[in-house]
Design a protein around this motif. Sequence first.
Motif, PDB file in Angstrom:
ATOM      1  N   LEU A  73       0.756  -1.323  -0.072  1.00 21.84           N
ATOM      2  CA  LEU A  73       0.023   0.033   0.043  1.00 21.84           C
ATOM      3  C   LEU A  73       0.900   1.329   0.002  1.00 21.84           C
ATOM      4  O   LEU A  73       1.972   1.308   0.537  1.00 21.84           O
ATOM      5  CB  LEU A  73      -0.888  -0.237   1.239  1.00 21.84           C
ATOM      6  N   CYS A  74       0.401   2.365  -0.554  1.00 24.05           N
ATOM      7  CA  CYS A  74       1.051   3.609  -0.554  1.00 24.05           C
ATOM      8  C   CYS A  74       0.132   4.742  -0.279  1.00 24.05           C
ATOM      9  O   CYS A  74      -0.754   5.151  -0.859  1.00 24.05           O
ATOM     10  CB  CYS A  74       1.924   3.799  -1.922  1.00 24.05           C
ATOM     11  N   GLU A  75       0.388   5.376   0.852  1.00 21.77           N
ATOM     12  CA  GLU A  75      -0.365   6.595   1.296  1.00 21.77           C
ATOM     13  C   GLU A  75       0.382   7.705   0.640  1.00 21.77           C
ATOM     14  O   GLU A  75       1.492   7.903   0.919  1.00 21.77           O
ATOM     15  CB  GLU A  75      -0.383   6.720   2.791  1.00 21.77           C
ATOM     16  N   ARG A  76      -0.252   8.409   0.040  1.00 22.93           N
ATOM     17  CA  ARG A  76       0.207   9.534  -0.768  1.00 22.93           C
ATOM     18  C   ARG A  76      -0.307  10.913  -0.633  1.00 22.93           C
ATOM     19  O   ARG A  76      -0.605  11.891  -1.375  1.00 22.93           O
ATOM     20  CB  ARG A  76       0.103   9.158  -2.413  1.00 22.93           C
ATOM     21  N   ASP A 136      -1.987  11.862   5.142  1.00 23.82           N
ATOM     22  CA  ASP A 136      -2.838  11.409   6.145  1.00 23.82           C
ATOM     23  C   ASP A 136      -1.981  10.359   6.828  1.00 23.82           C
ATOM     24  O   ASP A 136      -2.095   9.270   6.255  1.00 23.82           O
ATOM     25  CB  ASP A 136      -4.283  10.723   5.480  1.00 23.82           C
ATOM     26  N   LEU A 137      -1.513  10.576   7.985  1.00 28.04           N
ATOM     27  CA  LEU A 137      -0.443   9.658   8.635  1.00 28.04           C
ATOM     28  C   LEU A 137      -1.365   8.840   9.518  1.00 28.04           C
ATOM     29  O   LEU A 137      -1.043   7.715   9.897  1.00 28.04           O
ATOM     30  CB  LEU A 137       0.731  10.227   9.213  1.00 28.04           C
ATOM     31  N   ASN A 138      -2.446   9.271   9.915  1.00 26.80           N
ATOM     32  CA  ASN A 138      -3.487   8.437  10.537  1.00 26.80           C
ATOM     33  C   ASN A 138      -3.895   7.244   9.872  1.00 26.80           C
ATOM     34  O   ASN A 138      -3.629   6.213  10.573  1.00 26.80           O
ATOM     35  CB  ASN A 138      -4.910   8.928  10.574  1.00 26.80           C
ATOM     36  N   SER A 139      -3.695   7.116   8.544  1.00 25.19           N
ATOM     37  CA  SER A 139      -4.066   5.976   7.954  1.00 25.19           C
ATOM     38  C   SER A 139      -3.061   4.938   8.088  1.00 25.19           C
ATOM     39  O   SER A 139      -3.436   3.773   8.012  1.00 25.19           O
ATOM     40  CB  SER A 139      -4.477   6.142   6.384  1.00 25.19           C
ATOM     41  N   VAL A 140      -1.822   5.393   8.089  1.00 19.94           N
ATOM     42  CA  VAL A 140      -0.669   4.506   8.378  1.00 19.94           C
ATOM     43  C   VAL A 140      -0.630   3.772   9.602  1.00 19.94           C
ATOM     44  O   VAL A 140      -0.628   2.497   9.785  1.00 19.94           O
ATOM     45  CB  VAL A 140       0.767   5.358   8.101  1.00 19.94           C
ATOM     46  N   ALA A 141      -0.918   4.678  10.668  1.00 23.74           N
ATOM     47  CA  ALA A 141      -1.043   4.236  12.203  1.00 23.74           C
ATOM     48  C   ALA A 141      -2.249   3.025  12.042  1.00 23.74           C
ATOM     49  O   ALA A 141      -2.201   2.143  12.643  1.00 23.74           O
ATOM     50  CB  ALA A 141      -1.178   5.303  13.062  1.00 23.74           C
ATOM     51  N   LEU A 142      -3.366   3.405  11.364  1.00 20.45           N
ATOM     52  CA  LEU A 142      -4.575   2.547  11.580  1.00 20.45           C
ATOM     53  C   LEU A 142      -4.292   1.522  10.711  1.00 20.45           C
ATOM     54  O   LEU A 142      -4.457   0.274  11.178  1.00 20.45           O
ATOM     55  CB  LEU A 142      -5.745   3.499  10.983  1.00 20.45           C
TER      56      LEU A 142
END
Length: 357
Positions: free
Chosen positions: A230-233, A247-253
């Motif tokens: 996955l890649c959060e962009r 959105d670093l929330n998404s990474v932690a989640l």
Amino acid sequence: MILVLKAGLGDRQMSAVLDELAQLGLHGQLLCSGEKRLIAISEDTSTMASHLFTRIDGVERTIQVNSRHPLSKEGKTAAASIDTVFGAAPPVVVAGPCSVESESSLLELAAQIKNCGANALRGGAYKPRTSPYDFSGLGLDGLKFLAHASSVTGLPVVSEVLSPEQIGEAYEYIDVFQIGARNMYNYELLREVGRAGKPVLLKRAMSATVDEFLQAAEYILLEGNELVFLCERGIRTFETRTRNTLDLNSVALIKRISSLPILVDPSHGTGRSDLVRTMSRAAIACGADGLLIETHANPEKSISDADQAITPDELSSIITESRAIKAALTLTRDRDRTPATSCLSDALPSAPVVTIP
Ligand code: PEP
Ligand code: MN
């Protein structure tokens, strides 16, 4: 609930399983995930004992699904996938130009990126551009240049495909297929790239929820492709001073609810080269397994996304810092057995020395 069927089950045995489910008042849908055969049961089975299912002839095991993205929880660990594809431990760094511009510039940059310690070379040959009048990549020539740079440096190649037809054309030149933000909802493309049998880097669409993002990954996983990154962009918000809101929330989640590796792209996430280093630190500190960073020998001359490209020197600092931050977090976790991100400050004195201005 999902039933995982025993290997080698014939059609007749599979329909016998469906019949048994019907007798329990349940409706099962047959799914294929590579070699695996699965049956998804859409009704609520939370009050039913699992042995009611495992005693059915042909059922190997059950997966209780309390989320809509079960396969993303089930597979390899993030570290195992990273080791398989990049031959490295997290954090991995994927770097390169937004677009492949010429063979000579790519070869030069690839050598620099390799020297910096990056784990893969990424460059766009097919570029999805917001305006149809902008440079849309070198196409097949770009792919050939990437493959050449890979053979010289030994770095695996990550590059984007925009359509099912391009998968075949790109197959021999690419090690990891990138599916970009604009195509995260392109379910036929997700299925095709899942069937292609090469790892996939899936970027989050700019307005996708975390659940939609993970469900998109399920499309690829369901085709039997276990190697999904996955890649959060960044997502689109009301903020206009940055290109997107990372959105670093998404990474932690996602680190809590999925076993898939997640990389962060601070280049598209901010759209500003002066923020890339800071947000790279933040990404690793909150648990990202790696970074995807647009890098260019002369960022201001970059044909596309010049505002967010960084130099190889900056990349080198980011890689050093990322490894130090990850090491600090690992020390903390090993020592305290508490969630890794909760006490970075405790860990730093005993961690490798990092100077963070
Ligand atoms: C890219 O990675 O080059 C790109 C176009 O990014 P995104 O799909 O995240 O917009
Ligand atoms: Mn770009």
